[in-house]
Scaffold this active site. Structure first.
Site, PDB file in Angstrom:
ATOM      1  N   HIS A  89       0.840  -1.209   0.000  1.00 38.18           N
ATOM      2  CA  HIS A  89       0.000   0.000   0.000  1.00 38.18           C
ATOM      3  C   HIS A  89       0.865   1.245   0.000  1.00 38.18           C
ATOM      4  O   HIS A  89       1.975   1.251   0.539  1.00 38.18           O
ATOM      5  CB  HIS A  89      -0.960   0.029   1.198  1.00 38.18           C
ATOM      6  CG  HIS A  89      -0.301  -0.116   2.542  1.00 38.18           C
ATOM      7  ND1 HIS A  89       0.087  -1.329   3.057  1.00 38.18           N
ATOM      8  CD2 HIS A  89       0.050   0.812   3.469  1.00 38.18           C
ATOM      9  CE1 HIS A  89       0.639  -1.148   4.243  1.00 38.18           C
ATOM     10  NE2 HIS A  89       0.636   0.150   4.524  1.00 38.18           N
ATOM     11  N   HIS A 129       0.723   5.250   1.191  1.00 31.55           N
ATOM     12  CA  HIS A 129       0.042   6.296   1.950  1.00 31.55           C
ATOM     13  C   HIS A 129       0.135   7.573   1.117  1.00 31.55           C
ATOM     14  O   HIS A 129       1.237   7.955   0.693  1.00 31.55           O
ATOM     15  CB  HIS A 129       0.750   6.564   3.278  1.00 31.55           C
ATOM     16  CG  HIS A 129       0.786   5.394   4.218  1.00 31.55           C
ATOM     17  ND1 HIS A 129      -0.026   5.308   5.329  1.00 31.55           N
ATOM     18  CD2 HIS A 129       1.548   4.265   4.220  1.00 31.55           C
ATOM     19  CE1 HIS A 129       0.244   4.171   5.977  1.00 31.55           C
ATOM     20  NE2 HIS A 129       1.200   3.534   5.322  1.00 31.55           N
TER      21      HIS A 129
HETATM   22  P1  AMP Z   1       1.693   0.604   7.457  1.00 32.76           P
HETATM   23  O1  AMP Z   1       2.325   0.946   8.769  1.00 32.76           O
HETATM   24  O2  AMP Z   1       2.382   1.244   6.297  1.00 32.76           O
HETATM   25  O3  AMP Z   1       1.495  -0.893   7.284  1.00 32.76           O
HETATM   26  O4  AMP Z   1       0.266   1.289   7.510  1.00 32.76           O
HETATM   27  C1  AMP Z   1      -0.936   0.614   7.692  1.00 32.76           C
HETATM   28  C2  AMP Z   1      -2.026   1.664   7.769  1.00 32.76           C
HETATM   29  O5  AMP Z   1      -3.274   1.007   7.643  1.00 32.76           O
HETATM   30  C3  AMP Z   1      -2.062   2.461   9.074  1.00 32.76           C
HETATM   31  O6  AMP Z   1      -1.889   3.837   8.782  1.00 32.76           O
HETATM   32  C4  AMP Z   1      -3.447   2.155   9.639  1.00 32.76           C
HETATM   33  O7  AMP Z   1      -4.051   3.278  10.254  1.00 32.76           O
HETATM   34  C5  AMP Z   1      -4.207   1.718   8.409  1.00 32.76           C
HETATM   35  N1  AMP Z   1      -5.306   0.800   8.637  1.00 32.76           N
HETATM   36  C6  AMP Z   1      -5.275  -0.359   9.348  1.00 32.76           C
HETATM   37  N2  AMP Z   1      -6.491  -0.966   9.296  1.00 32.76           N
HETATM   38  C7  AMP Z   1      -7.275  -0.181   8.530  1.00 32.76           C
HETATM   39  C8  AMP Z   1      -8.646  -0.263   8.111  1.00 32.76           C
HETATM   40  N3  AMP Z   1      -9.434  -1.291   8.461  1.00 32.76           N
HETATM   41  N4  AMP Z   1      -9.138   0.739   7.334  1.00 32.76           N
HETATM   42  C9  AMP Z   1      -8.354   1.778   6.982  1.00 32.76           C
HETATM   43  N5  AMP Z   1      -7.062   1.910   7.347  1.00 32.76           N
HETATM   44  C10 AMP Z   1      -6.524   0.948   8.108  1.00 32.76           C
END
Ligand code: AMP
Ligand code: ZN
Length: 139
Positions: free
Chosen positions: A100, A102
Site C-alpha cells: 500500500h 500512503h
Molecule cells: P503501514 O504501517 O504502512 O502498514 O500502515 C498501515 C495503515 O493502515 C495504518 O496507517 C493504519 O491506520 C491503516 N489501517 C489499518 N487498518 C485499517 C482499516 N481497516 N481501514 C483503513 N485503514 C486501516
C-alpha cells in the site's frame, strides 16, 4: 486473496472502508488512523507484499492512482504539499503486510514532523563502498 489479510478483506467487501476510488486493479480508501486528516491508502486488489515482490504491471497501475489521489487531495483540500509513503517490513514500520501507498495531504501548519535525523557518514569512503554494494546487487 489472503484470508488473514485485512486489506484483502476490505477488497472482498468483508470489512468496511471509506472508499475514495476504485477500478479493476486498484482501491483507494481513507486511513482510519490519519497522520493528517485526508490521509488515504492506495492498494492493489491483488494480494502482494512487499513492494519488491510486486509485478511491474501492478506497480505501474498503482502509481498512476497514487498520482490521481494526490492531485485530488491538492484540489479538494487546497493542500500545500503531499507525502507519498510506502513501507516494507516491521523494521520499516509496516503494520499491514499488503502492498500500500500512503498519500497524505500536508499543510504548512499541520503540526506533523517526521523524526528524520540526517546522520553523516563517519568516513568519506563509506558512502562509495555502500553504493558499490548496491550496484553489485542490481538485477
Ligand atoms: P503501514 O504501517 O504502512 O502498514 O500502515 C498501515 C495503515 O493502515 C495504518 O496507517 C493504519 O491506520 C491503516 N489501517 C489499518 N487498518 C485499517 C482499516 N481497516 N481501514 C483503513 N485503514 C486501516
Ligand atoms: Zn492482502
Amino acid at each position: 486473496m489472503n484470508t488473514d489479510c485485512i486489506f484483502c478483506k476490505i477488497v472482498a467487501g468483508q470489512l468496511p472502508c471509506c472508499k475514495v476510488y476504485e477500478d479493476t486493479d486498484t482501491l483507494a480508501f481513507m486511513d482510519i488512523g490519519p497522520i493528517v486528516p485526508g490521509h488515504t491508502l492506495v492498494i492493489p486488489r491483488m494480494h502482494v507484499d512487499p513492494l519488491m515482490a510486486a509485478p511491474p504491471e501492478v506497480l505501474q497501475k498503482l502509481i498512476v492512482v497514487v498520482q490521481k489521489i494526490a492531485r485530488a487531495q491538492l484540489k479538494a483540500f487546497k493542500a500545500d504539499g503531499i507525502n507519498v509513503i510506502q513501507s516494507n517490513g516491521r523494521a520499516a514500520g509496516q503494520l499491514v503486510p499488503h502492498l500500500h501507498f500512503h498519500v497524505i495531504p500536508r499543510f504548512a501548519a499541520d503540526g506533523h514532523h517526521w523524526n528524520w535525523i540526517p546522520r553523516p557518514y563517519a568516513k568519506s569512503e563509506e558512502m562509495g563502498a555502500l553504493a558499490e554494494k548496491i550496484r553489485g546487487a542490481l538485477e
